[in-house]
Structures are given as C-alpha cells and as structure tokens.
Design a protein around this motif. Structure first.
Motif, PDB file in Angstrom:
ATOM      1  N   PRO A  92       0.742  -1.307   0.146  1.00 38.79           N
ATOM      2  CA  PRO A  92      -0.170   0.034   0.063  1.00 38.79           C
ATOM      3  C   PRO A  92       0.844   1.357   0.105  1.00 38.79           C
ATOM      4  N   TRP A  93       0.497   2.161  -0.855  1.00 35.76           N
ATOM      5  CA  TRP A  93       1.351   3.506  -1.310  1.00 35.76           C
ATOM      6  C   TRP A  93       1.903   4.202   0.196  1.00 35.76           C
ATOM      7  N   ASP A  94       0.711   4.128   1.280  1.00 38.83           N
ATOM      8  CA  ASP A  94       1.091   4.887   2.539  1.00 38.83           C
ATOM      9  C   ASP A  94       1.986   4.304   3.364  1.00 38.83           C
ATOM     10  N   LYS A  95       1.715   3.018   3.436  1.00 34.30           N
ATOM     11  CA  LYS A  95       2.847   2.234   4.208  1.00 34.30           C
ATOM     12  C   LYS A  95       4.238   2.307   3.732  1.00 34.30           C
ATOM     13  N   GLU A  96       4.318   2.148   2.450  1.00 32.41           N
ATOM     14  CA  GLU A  96       5.393   2.119   1.574  1.00 32.41           C
ATOM     15  C   GLU A  96       6.077   3.542   1.747  1.00 32.41           C
ATOM     16  N   LEU A  97       5.322   4.775   1.654  1.00 30.19           N
ATOM     17  CA  LEU A  97       5.734   6.281   1.749  1.00 30.19           C
ATOM     18  C   LEU A  97       6.326   6.312   3.163  1.00 30.19           C
ATOM     19  N   GLN A  98       5.588   5.604   4.163  1.00 32.44           N
ATOM     20  CA  GLN A  98       6.117   5.764   5.694  1.00 32.44           C
ATOM     21  C   GLN A  98       7.487   5.210   5.672  1.00 32.44           C
ATOM     22  N   TYR A  99       7.497   3.977   5.384  1.00 33.37           N
ATOM     23  CA  TYR A  99       8.697   3.102   5.555  1.00 33.37           C
ATOM     24  C   TYR A  99       9.925   3.848   4.888  1.00 33.37           C
ATOM     25  N   SER A 100       9.727   4.262   3.547  1.00 35.01           N
ATOM     26  CA  SER A 100      10.897   4.866   3.210  1.00 35.01           C
ATOM     27  C   SER A 100      11.377   6.163   3.544  1.00 35.01           C
ATOM     28  N   GLY A 162      -0.432   7.218  -9.137  1.00 37.98           N
ATOM     29  CA  GLY A 162      -1.337   8.300  -9.712  1.00 37.98           C
ATOM     30  C   GLY A 162      -2.115   7.990 -10.766  1.00 37.98           C
ATOM     31  N   GLU A 163      -2.067   7.020 -11.416  1.00 35.33           N
ATOM     32  CA  GLU A 163      -2.730   6.447 -12.548  1.00 35.33           C
ATOM     33  C   GLU A 163      -3.862   5.691 -11.901  1.00 35.33           C
ATOM     34  N   ARG A 164      -3.705   5.513 -10.876  1.00 35.35           N
ATOM     35  CA  ARG A 164      -4.792   4.797  -9.985  1.00 35.35           C
ATOM     36  C   ARG A 164      -5.740   5.602  -9.230  1.00 35.35           C
ATOM     37  N   GLY A 165      -5.241   6.928  -9.324  1.00 38.71           N
ATOM     38  CA  GLY A 165      -5.890   7.810  -8.575  1.00 38.71           C
ATOM     39  C   GLY A 165      -5.572   8.003  -7.055  1.00 38.71           C
ATOM     40  N   GLU A 166      -4.802   7.250  -6.594  1.00 31.80           N
ATOM     41  CA  GLU A 166      -4.077   7.177  -5.210  1.00 31.80           C
ATOM     42  C   GLU A 166      -3.521   8.480  -4.888  1.00 31.80           C
ATOM     43  N   VAL A 167      -2.608   9.006  -5.533  1.00 37.78           N
ATOM     44  CA  VAL A 167      -2.052  10.291  -5.293  1.00 37.78           C
ATOM     45  C   VAL A 167      -2.214  11.232  -6.283  1.00 37.78           C
ATOM     46  N   HIS A 212       6.233  12.300   7.413  1.00 40.36           N
ATOM     47  CA  HIS A 212       5.052  11.351   6.877  1.00 40.36           C
ATOM     48  C   HIS A 212       3.859  12.139   6.687  1.00 40.36           C
ATOM     49  N   THR A 213       3.640  12.931   7.774  1.00 43.26           N
ATOM     50  CA  THR A 213       2.349  13.599   7.735  1.00 43.26           C
ATOM     51  C   THR A 213       2.575  14.856   6.487  1.00 43.26           C
ATOM     52  N   THR A 214       3.582  15.491   6.383  1.00 44.40           N
ATOM     53  CA  THR A 214       3.681  16.607   5.675  1.00 44.40           C
ATOM     54  C   THR A 214       3.701  16.023   4.033  1.00 44.40           C
ATOM     55  N   VAL A 215       4.502  15.045   3.864  1.00 42.31           N
ATOM     56  CA  VAL A 215       4.488  14.409   2.430  1.00 42.31           C
ATOM     57  C   VAL A 215       3.059  13.917   2.066  1.00 42.31           C
ATOM     58  N   LYS A 216       2.548  13.302   3.090  1.00 42.01           N
ATOM     59  CA  LYS A 216       1.098  12.392   2.901  1.00 42.01           C
ATOM     60  C   LYS A 216       0.222  13.594   2.332  1.00 42.01           C
ATOM     61  N   SER A 217       0.248  14.723   3.130  1.00 45.75           N
ATOM     62  CA  SER A 217      -0.682  15.858   2.791  1.00 45.75           C
ATOM     63  C   SER A 217      -0.472  16.421   1.433  1.00 45.75           C
ATOM     64  N   ILE A 218       0.711  16.407   1.146  1.00 49.21           N
ATOM     65  CA  ILE A 218       1.012  17.138  -0.455  1.00 49.21           C
ATOM     66  C   ILE A 218       0.724  16.246  -1.428  1.00 49.21           C
ATOM     67  N   ILE A 219       0.699  14.733  -1.302  1.00 48.19           N
ATOM     68  CA  ILE A 219       0.554  14.044  -2.537  1.00 48.19           C
ATOM     69  C   ILE A 219      -0.960  13.304  -2.445  1.00 48.19           C
ATOM     70  N   THR A 220      -1.696  13.338  -1.263  1.00 48.01           N
ATOM     71  CA  THR A 220      -3.088  12.942  -1.465  1.00 48.01           C
ATOM     72  C   THR A 220      -3.931  13.600  -2.019  1.00 48.01           C
ATOM     73  N   PRO A 221      -4.590  13.328  -3.062  1.00 50.99           N
ATOM     74  CA  PRO A 221      -5.813  13.994  -3.746  1.00 50.99           C
ATOM     75  C   PRO A 221      -6.937  14.500  -2.618  1.00 50.99           C
ATOM     76  N   THR A 222      -7.494  15.710  -3.009  1.00 52.10           N
ATOM     77  CA  THR A 222      -8.509  16.345  -2.325  1.00 52.10           C
ATOM     78  C   THR A 222      -9.680  16.165  -3.397  1.00 52.10           C
ATOM     79  N   ALA A 223     -10.891  16.599  -2.701  1.00 50.73           N
ATOM     80  CA  ALA A 223     -11.844  16.559  -3.666  1.00 50.73           C
ATOM     81  C   ALA A 223     -11.995  17.539  -4.846  1.00 50.73           C
TER      82      ALA A 223
END
Length: 225
Positions: A92-100, A162-167, A212-223
C-alpha cells in the motif's frame, strides 16, 4: 565520462573497503564527530590526530590532507543517499511512503556531520570543490547526475499510484526537493540546538511522523483535484 552505475559501484566499493577496526575508520568517525561539533571549516588535522591518539604525521598515512578526510565522508554520504526511496509498488502506497521516509530520516538523524556537509555544499556557489569532484554540480544531479536514480524511482512510484488515482500527479523533482528541504530544515532550524550526536529515538520518531504527515498531505488527492 563514467556512467552513473559505475560511479555508484565505485562509491559503494570505497565504502566497503574501510576496515571497521582500523585507524582510517577511526579517523573518519572522529572527523564526523568534530564536523558535527565545530563545522567543516574548523576541522583540523592536529585535532583529528589528538582525538585518535596518534601524531599528526600519522594521519597523512591515510589521508593526504583534511579535504581528503571530508571527501571520504562525502563519498559515504552519497553512496547511502543514492540507495534511498526504494519504493515498492507491491505494498500500500501510504505504508511504503512511511517506511521509506522513516529510513531517510534515520540516515540523516544518525549522521549529523552529513547534515552539515549537505547544507554547506548548498550554501557555497558552485558547491564544495571536493563534493563537486565526486558528483558534479548539485543543479545537475536530479536530472542526469548521481541522484537521477533517486528521482526516477520516486517518479515511477508517483506515476504508478497516480494512474490509479491514489496520489496526485506531482513532479518528482519538486517533491524530492520538498522532502530533502523539509528534512534539513527540521534538523537545523534555529530554535533547536545544533545536532552534534545522533538524535534520541523519541526525537527521531517525532521527525518521522512530521515528515510522513507533511509528504502525505502534499500527495493525497483532495475533492477538488
């Protein structure tokens, strides 16, 4: 011109060649401690010799000058940095992002001298000569230089999710600069003491959570995206 793969292999070989119980290794360790404590410009051969309990001429058996000592530290820094952000799309992208991001934070938090060298190189027009000799100007690194592999891994990961609409569809160069800049800023901001030793684990965990919180907030799609 050597390929990036060749230079990377040479850096890794150089990193593995140091006898972890030998005098050269001890000199590098003490040099890192002194750089973290006093800065790059204040590293002196006589202080380094004293820290290792040898005479100054003995240092020159291992390094031709102080710049060669810093060069060795910089080589290890880049060998390790180039291996970061190996993002696995099978998780899952969020778990992998956090780990990296956790691994990247550990890298800098455990080696305060690397933070000093990293920031000082950026502050000097054209970069520090010995670092430029290893990797070339920083401006070229993300596109065609040694750090291009780092950027490419991040871009492929962003494209996959991104192609899957997750980021969000974000440029990897920009995001990588945000990641490194945010990390450096939080390790060196003026309201915190100068880092002269590895961060305590509690501070490291706080830094990891912030990144993790900062980068996730940047790449997570919003409405509205």
């Amino acid at each position: 011109m050597e390929s990036i793969e060749t230079i990377h292999a040479e850096l890794r070989k150089d990193l593995a060649s140091i006898n972890r119980r030998g005098t050269k290794y001890r000199l590098v360790q003490e040099a890192e401690r002194l750089i973290a404590l006093r800065g790059i410009n204040n590293l002196q051969i006589k202080d380094l010799a004293e820290a290792v309990d040898i005479r100054p001429p003995s240092v020159y058996k291992h390094f031709r000058n102080r710049e060669a000592v810093i060069d060795q530290i910089a080589r290890e820094f880049f060998a390790v940095l180039m291996d970061q952000l190996r993002l696995d799309t099978a998780r899952p992208w969020d778990k992998e992002l956090q780990y990296s991001l956790n691994k990247l934070c550990e890298m800098f938090a455990d080696r305060p001298a690397w933070v000093r060298i990293f920031l000082y190189d950026f502050s000097v027009p054209g970069g520090l000569e010995f670092i430029t000799a290893i990797i070339g100007p920083w401006q070229n690194q993300l596109q065609t230089g040694l750090l291009s592999g780092l950027r490419l891994r991040l871009q492929n990961w962003l494209t996959f999710w991104g192609e899957r609409g997750e980021v969000k569809n974000i440029d990897a160069d920009w995001l990588l600069n945000v990641i490194l800049g945010t990390l450096a800023l939080n390790l060196t901001w003026s309201d915190r003491p100068i880092q002269v030793a590895p961060l305590p684990r509690t501070e490291l965990k706080r830094l990891q959570l912030l990144m993790h919180t900062t980068v996730k907030s940047i790449i997570t799609p919003t409405a509205g995206d």
